[in-house]
Design an enzyme around this catalytic site. Structure first.
Site, PDB file in Angstrom:
ATOM      1  N   THR A 111       0.836  -1.210   0.000  1.00  0.00           N
ATOM      2  CA  THR A 111       0.000   0.000   0.000  1.00  0.00           C
ATOM      3  C   THR A 111       0.871   1.261   0.000  1.00  0.00           C
ATOM      4  OG1 THR A 111      -1.646  -1.206   1.245  1.00  0.00           O
ATOM      5  CG2 THR A 111      -1.855   1.182   1.269  1.00  0.00           C
ATOM      6  N   HIS A 130       1.947   1.832  -3.415  1.00  0.00           N
ATOM      7  CA  HIS A 130       0.858   2.454  -4.202  1.00  0.00           C
ATOM      8  C   HIS A 130       0.799   3.952  -3.923  1.00  0.00           C
ATOM      9  CE1 HIS A 130      -0.766  -1.201  -5.803  1.00  0.00           C
ATOM     10  NE2 HIS A 130      -0.937  -1.736  -4.611  1.00  0.00           N
TER      11      HIS A 130
HETATM   12  P1  NAD Z   1       2.480  -7.772  -3.523  1.00  0.00           P
HETATM   13  O1  NAD Z   1       2.317  -6.844  -4.664  1.00  0.00           O
HETATM   14  O2  NAD Z   1       3.773  -7.806  -2.773  1.00  0.00           O
HETATM   15  O3  NAD Z   1       2.144  -9.264  -3.978  1.00  0.00           O
HETATM   16  C1  NAD Z   1       1.358  -9.607  -5.070  1.00  0.00           C
HETATM   17  C2  NAD Z   1       2.085 -10.713  -5.812  1.00  0.00           C
HETATM   18  O4  NAD Z   1       1.243 -11.208  -6.849  1.00  0.00           O
HETATM   19  C3  NAD Z   1       3.376 -10.244  -6.463  1.00  0.00           C
HETATM   20  O5  NAD Z   1       4.471 -11.029  -5.993  1.00  0.00           O
HETATM   21  C4  NAD Z   1       3.118 -10.464  -7.948  1.00  0.00           C
HETATM   22  O6  NAD Z   1       4.281 -10.846  -8.649  1.00  0.00           O
HETATM   23  C5  NAD Z   1       2.075 -11.585  -7.907  1.00  0.00           C
HETATM   24  N1  NAD Z   1       1.326 -11.747  -9.160  1.00  0.00           N
HETATM   25  C6  NAD Z   1       1.104 -10.838 -10.141  1.00  0.00           C
HETATM   26  N2  NAD Z   1       0.431 -11.435 -11.158  1.00  0.00           N
HETATM   27  C7  NAD Z   1       0.215 -12.718 -10.814  1.00  0.00           C
HETATM   28  C8  NAD Z   1      -0.415 -13.824 -11.451  1.00  0.00           C
HETATM   29  N3  NAD Z   1      -0.977 -13.728 -12.652  1.00  0.00           N
HETATM   30  N4  NAD Z   1      -0.440 -15.003 -10.796  1.00  0.00           N
HETATM   31  C9  NAD Z   1       0.113 -15.127  -9.575  1.00  0.00           C
HETATM   32  N5  NAD Z   1       0.733 -14.119  -8.928  1.00  0.00           N
HETATM   33  C10 NAD Z   1       0.776 -12.926  -9.529  1.00  0.00           C
HETATM   34  O7  NAD Z   1       1.304  -7.427  -2.513  1.00  0.00           O
HETATM   35  P2  NAD Z   1       1.103  -7.811  -0.977  1.00  0.00           P
HETATM   36  O8  NAD Z   1       1.450  -6.655  -0.139  1.00  0.00           O
HETATM   37  O9  NAD Z   1       1.723  -9.136  -0.696  1.00  0.00           O
HETATM   38  O10 NAD Z   1      -0.507  -7.928  -0.965  1.00  0.00           O
HETATM   39  C11 NAD Z   1      -1.151  -8.972  -1.692  1.00  0.00           C
HETATM   40  C12 NAD Z   1      -2.512  -8.523  -2.172  1.00  0.00           C
HETATM   41  O11 NAD Z   1      -3.377  -8.342  -1.046  1.00  0.00           O
HETATM   42  C13 NAD Z   1      -2.542  -7.184  -2.911  1.00  0.00           C
HETATM   43  O12 NAD Z   1      -3.544  -7.245  -3.918  1.00  0.00           O
HETATM   44  C14 NAD Z   1      -2.944  -6.212  -1.826  1.00  0.00           C
HETATM   45  O13 NAD Z   1      -3.569  -5.057  -2.390  1.00  0.00           O
HETATM   46  C15 NAD Z   1      -3.919  -7.037  -1.055  1.00  0.00           C
HETATM   47  N6  NAD Z   1      -4.110  -6.679   0.362  1.00  0.00           N
HETATM   48  C16 NAD Z   1      -5.316  -6.977   0.867  1.00  0.00           C
HETATM   49  C17 NAD Z   1      -5.583  -6.727   2.200  1.00  0.00           C
HETATM   50  C18 NAD Z   1      -6.919  -7.069   2.754  1.00  0.00           C
HETATM   51  O14 NAD Z   1      -7.167  -6.737   3.917  1.00  0.00           O
HETATM   52  N7  NAD Z   1      -7.777  -7.712   1.981  1.00  0.00           N
HETATM   53  C19 NAD Z   1      -4.582  -6.186   3.024  1.00  0.00           C
HETATM   54  C20 NAD Z   1      -3.330  -5.919   2.482  1.00  0.00           C
HETATM   55  C21 NAD Z   1      -3.102  -6.177   1.139  1.00  0.00           C
END
Ligand code: NAD
Ligand code: ZN
Length: 343
Positions: A40, A43
């Site tokens: 975040t 972002h």
């Molecule tokens: P991050 O960007 O570090 O991890 C996302 C991963 O997904 C990356 O390693 C990326 O290479 C991979 N990815 C991209 N395309 C892909 C595909 N086609 N297949 C498989 N993997 C793929 O993000 P993060 O900080 O680890 O967070 C993970 C997700 O959770 C993000 O979408 C974030 O916005 C979300 N998030 C949600 C909450 C919640 O409360 N729901 C809280 C925090 C983060």
């Protein structure tokens, strides 16, 4: 005090002198020792569409931290200066239907530190005392700064029992890797990870994945089916927010399986609802934040018992003064979890 601030609308953050906060009624002031950089924050750095609509500069960013309580505001009784703490970054209202029924993680009126109010990329921050998490002596500051993302992972994994179940995890970013370590330690078998970044696939193996796959691999579906008795995995942990990952994850999921969805797509996505959801009779669980504070107790136990796995996910630590380098490494996909030493 020194703080990393989003000074105006647009890319970047700047390290500058900022006014030291004062704890208000029910709040404490914390001297920040270590702060983790979350996706975040990246972002917010890049000023994407979501940041544009949500962030109101000037704002001190950051919400993953460990520090020491140095002052308590009026009305704070259960905590004293000197206590090492982290904190739940979602400040729930405490009075809505959800807060009053043990679901503060979906509070209607939540305020998030480092997003809606000043955060932890600073020498000091103030937080509602109800949000504090006193730290166990055996969990050092770097590890303690990962409670928030490890907690997101814990909340997702704990949505459905994984022991003895086949699990497919899409997206081995920081949170996904914590989820691999947690699901593996709880006995998920086999644990299959889909992730495009090679370094992260390697890390996934190091923290407990049985197989890793590039989403572009030509034989992706066959490999997953071969590893899961031809039926597909029992459980999907979706941690990428990527449209293709969500589509292929739901398609591969076994009939009657459970999909726990954490990843946040950057825009609306399309799902073949009839084919991939209804006719398969799957259960979809949407995961938001961390349960207060069940998830924190579970995460503490995990960090105490499997701290060495969690530590592998912290690929970089550096002084807050090196923030330009830190965000550059994250933007290039070279770092996974980076912790800034603040004091
Ligand atoms: P991050 O960007 O570090 O991890 C996302 C991963 O997904 C990356 O390693 C990326 O290479 C991979 N990815 C991209 N395309 C892909 C595909 N086609 N297949 C498989 N993997 C793929 O993000 P993060 O900080 O680890 O967070 C993970 C997700 O959770 C993000 O979408 C974030 O916005 C979300 N998030 C949600 C909450 C919640 O409360 N729901 C809280 C925090 C983060
Ligand atoms: Zn509420």
């Amino acid at each position: 005090m020194k703080a990393l601030v989003k000074e105006q609308r647009g890319t970047g953050l700047s390290l500058r002198d900022s006014e030291k906060p004062r704890p208000g009624e029910g709040e404490v002031m914390i001297m920040v020792k270590a702060a983790g950089i979350c996706g975040t924050d990246v972002h917010i750095w890049n000023w994407d569409k979501w940041s544009e609509s949500r962030i109101k500069p000037p704002l001190i960013t950051g919400h993953e931290f460990a520090g020491i309580v140095c002052e308590t505001g009026p009305g704070v009784q259960h905590i004293s200066p000197g206590q090492r703490v982290s904190a739940e970054g979602h400040i729930a209202c405490g009075v809505c239907e959800f807060c009053r029924t043990g679901q503060a993680h979906i509070c209607r009126d939540v305020e998030i530190i480092g997003i809606d109010r000043n955060g932890c990329f600073a020498e000091y921050l103030t937080v509602d005392a109800r949000n504090l998490w006193p730290l166990h002596d055996a969990i050092d500051d770097h590890l303690a700064a990962t409670f928030d993302p490890a907690g997101n992972a814990m909340h997702t994994v704990m949505a459905e029992p994984v022991a003895g179940k086949s699990v497919l995890l899409t997206g081995a970013g920081a949170i996904g890797l914590f989820a691999v370590a947690i699901a593996g330690s709880l006995g998920a078998e086999p644990l299959i990870v889909i992730e495009p970044n090679e370094r992260k696939r390697q890390l996934a193996l190091e923290v407990g994945a049985d197989y890793t796959l590039d989403p572009a691999a030509p034989n992706l579906a066959e490999t997953v089916l071969d590893a899961t008795e031809g039926l597909g995995p029992n459980i999907l942990l979706e941690m990428s927010g990527n449209q293709h990952a969500i589509t292929s994850g739901l398609r591969l999921l076994r009939n009657g399986g459970t999909a726990s969805m954490l990843g946040i797509p950057s825009k609306e996505i399309t799902i073949d609802w009839a084919r991939d959801v209804i006719f398969k009779g799957i259960t979809i669980r949407a995961i938001n934040g961390r349960r207060m504070f069940d998830t924190w107790f579970q995460t503490q136990n995990f960090l105490l018992k499997h701290g060495e796995l969690a530590r592998k996910i912290i690929t970089h630590t550096m002084p807050i003064d090196d923030y330009l380098h830190a965000f550059d490494l994250l933007n290039r996909g070279e770092a996974v979890k980076t912790i800034l030493d603040v004091a």
